[in-house]
Design an enzyme around this catalytic site. Structure first.
Site, PDB file in Angstrom:
ATOM      1  N   ASP A  11       1.073  -0.950  -0.030  1.00 36.42           N
ATOM      2  CA  ASP A  11      -0.262   0.116  -0.377  1.00 36.42           C
ATOM      3  C   ASP A  11       0.882   0.937   0.795  1.00 36.42           C
ATOM      4  O   ASP A  11       1.160   1.711   0.779  1.00 36.42           O
ATOM      5  CB  ASP A  11      -0.930  -0.092   1.558  1.00 36.42           C
ATOM      6  CG  ASP A  11      -2.077   1.056   1.436  1.00 36.42           C
ATOM      7  OD1 ASP A  11      -1.388   1.858   0.601  1.00 36.42           O
ATOM      8  OD2 ASP A  11      -2.859   0.904   2.421  1.00 36.42           O
ATOM      9  N   TYR A 232       0.822   0.109  15.285  1.00 37.37           N
ATOM     10  CA  TYR A 232      -0.793  -0.121  13.574  1.00 37.37           C
ATOM     11  C   TYR A 232      -0.168   0.723  12.990  1.00 37.37           C
ATOM     12  O   TYR A 232      -0.174   1.982  13.123  1.00 37.37           O
ATOM     13  CB  TYR A 232      -1.868   0.370  14.443  1.00 37.37           C
ATOM     14  CG  TYR A 232      -2.749   0.210  13.511  1.00 37.37           C
ATOM     15  CD1 TYR A 232      -3.212  -1.407  12.552  1.00 37.37           C
ATOM     16  CD2 TYR A 232      -3.581   0.672  12.870  1.00 37.37           C
ATOM     17  CE1 TYR A 232      -3.661  -1.805  11.420  1.00 37.37           C
ATOM     18  CE2 TYR A 232      -4.063   0.391  11.601  1.00 37.37           C
ATOM     19  CZ  TYR A 232      -4.966  -0.430  11.454  1.00 37.37           C
ATOM     20  OH  TYR A 232      -5.611  -0.267  10.131  1.00 37.37           O
ATOM     21  N   LYS A 235      -3.762  -2.964   8.120  1.00 39.73           N
ATOM     22  CA  LYS A 235      -3.160  -4.442   8.180  1.00 39.73           C
ATOM     23  C   LYS A 235      -2.022  -4.711   7.211  1.00 39.73           C
ATOM     24  O   LYS A 235      -1.890  -4.628   6.579  1.00 39.73           O
ATOM     25  CB  LYS A 235      -4.457  -4.771   7.492  1.00 39.73           C
ATOM     26  CG  LYS A 235      -5.819  -5.100   9.230  1.00 39.73           C
ATOM     27  CD  LYS A 235      -5.069  -6.013   9.731  1.00 39.73           C
ATOM     28  CE  LYS A 235      -5.853  -6.554  10.973  1.00 39.73           C
ATOM     29  NZ  LYS A 235      -4.979  -7.363  11.888  1.00 39.73           N
TER      30      LYS A 235
END
Ligand code: 13P
Ligand code: 13P
Ligand code: MG
Ligand code: MG
Length: 368
Positions: A11, A232, A235
């Site tokens: 990403d 985080y 994902k």
């Protein structure tokens, strides 16, 4: 002929939130790979596509697994795309490129990678599955069903080529010091395999080989971004290569294992459970940054040259399935944050909820 298949995804930025990459970054990555990889003879062929906000690259080449130049090609192509993402003001520009510099291998730098070197069969068929808004363990159940369960893959009892079963290599992805793996042989290790694969967040199928031919059937990515970043950062949206037909499951047997739309971790902020929906190639993400999606591009390859992809989930059957899975997504979302709709505390530990729970901790008191 020996050929290496390298599927690498990242990403590097997306339009309007975590939805889809822009045309311009896709073109930038593609042009980079064409100029620096194809024209210079480093790779034989390539494919590029996207699933949600993740760009997937597939290279064929003769340099073997873990080749520095091939990895560097993908890293530099993603870096070039991330630069354009910054110029365009895309959301999460460079999101999965977690390190500043390339250091020999993209593993551990952020992108997900699945690679295998194969002895090309006369009719070599394989599928690249790429998922968004979920984690590598999302492939555990489909792989178990397709390679170990005759209820989903009756070919296991019909075909003499698969009669000896398969060897699963499973990784403990919570072990961060080094790769900790176990080899389990099905059918005799079936219950051990199920006992591990039950826990998608911890035990992940990394590889499967045929016990008849010794040939590798599956290579899957096991990247955990939070192990790299310490917090985080999105994902771990996995990718895998699955060889199909003859000593491996037929394409349809592999696809059948995706018809459950099983609940996986991911969805909004990587903090919820949602059903894994099989979608067409180049599908954006939507509802509640989800539901988690998976695409499949099937190819044949001859001397490293790829056919165009066959879009395995582009069919009326899957339209119907998507309606059922939409219902499953809607149902679990109706209960909001409650119970199994959201991930357990352990999986949220790097998020803002930790701060909130610290804040209320001191307000608890022991009632006499
Ligand atoms: P922001 O807090 O930066 O909006 O990020 C949230 C997010 O991207 C959840 O998917
Ligand atoms: P990605 O991992 O696909 O960037 O999604 C991040 C997220 O938090 C979506 O809500
Ligand atoms: Mg994103
Ligand atoms: Mg993503």
């Amino acid at each position: 002929m020996k050929v290496t298949l390298s599927a690498i995804k990242a990403d590097i930025g997306s339009i309007g939130g975590h939805i889809k990459p822009s045309k311009k970054i896709l073109e930038t990555v593609e042009n980079f790979v064409r100029e620096e990889g194809l024209k210079k003879g480093l790779i034989i062929d390539f494919y590029i596509g996207y699933t949600g906000d993740d760009i997937a690259l597939l290279f064929t080449h003769e340099n073997g697994v873990g080749n520095e130049e091939v990895h560097e090609l993908s890293w530099n192509a993603f870096m070039a795309g991330a630069e354009v993402a910054k110029q365009q003001g895309l959301y999460g520009a460079g999101q999965d490129l977690l390190k500043d510099a390339f250091s020999g291998n993209v593993r551990g730098l952020g992108p997900g990678i699945a690679e295998m070197e194969i002895e090309e069969r006369p009719n070599e068929a394989f599928v690249v599955f790429a998922a968004d808004k979920t984690e590598p363990g999302a492939f555990n159940l489909p792989l178990y069903l397709a390679f170990a369960d005759p209820m989903y893959n009756s070919g296991l009892i019909l075909s003499p080529h698969m009669a000896k079963g398969f060897t699963f290599t499973v990784m403990d992805v919570e072990h961060v010091e080094c790769d900790r793996v176990i080899e389990l042989h099905v059918p005799e290790d079936l219950y051990n395999l199920a006992a591990l694969l039950r826990d998608n967040g911890r035990y992940v199928v990394a590889k499967i080989t045929s016990r008849k031919s010794g040939e590798q059937a599956v290579a899957a990515s096991t990247t955990r971004l939070r192990n790299i970043a310490g917090k985080y950062v999105g994902k771990d949206d996995p990718i895998m290569i699955v060889r199909v037909q003859k000593e491996f499951p037929a394409t349809g047997e592999m696809l059948s294992a995706f018809s459950i739309g099983h609940y996986v971790a991911g969805f909004m902020r990587g903090s919820h459970n949602g059903p894994l929906m099989p979608v067409k190639l180049n599908t954006p993400t939507s509802f509640f940054d989800g539901p988690p999606i998976v695409s499949g591009a099937a190819f044949c390859v001859k001397e490293g040259k790829l056919t165009e992809p066959a879009d395995v989930f582009d069919h009326p059957f899957w339209e119907w399935m998507r309606n059922i899975i939409s219902w499953k997504a809607f149902e679990i979302r109706r209960q909001g944050f409650s119970g199994p709709a959201m991930l357990p505390y352990h999986d949220l530990e790097y998020g803002g909820i930790v701060e909130r729970l610290k804040e209320v901790k001191d307000r608890f008191y022991d009632r006499k």
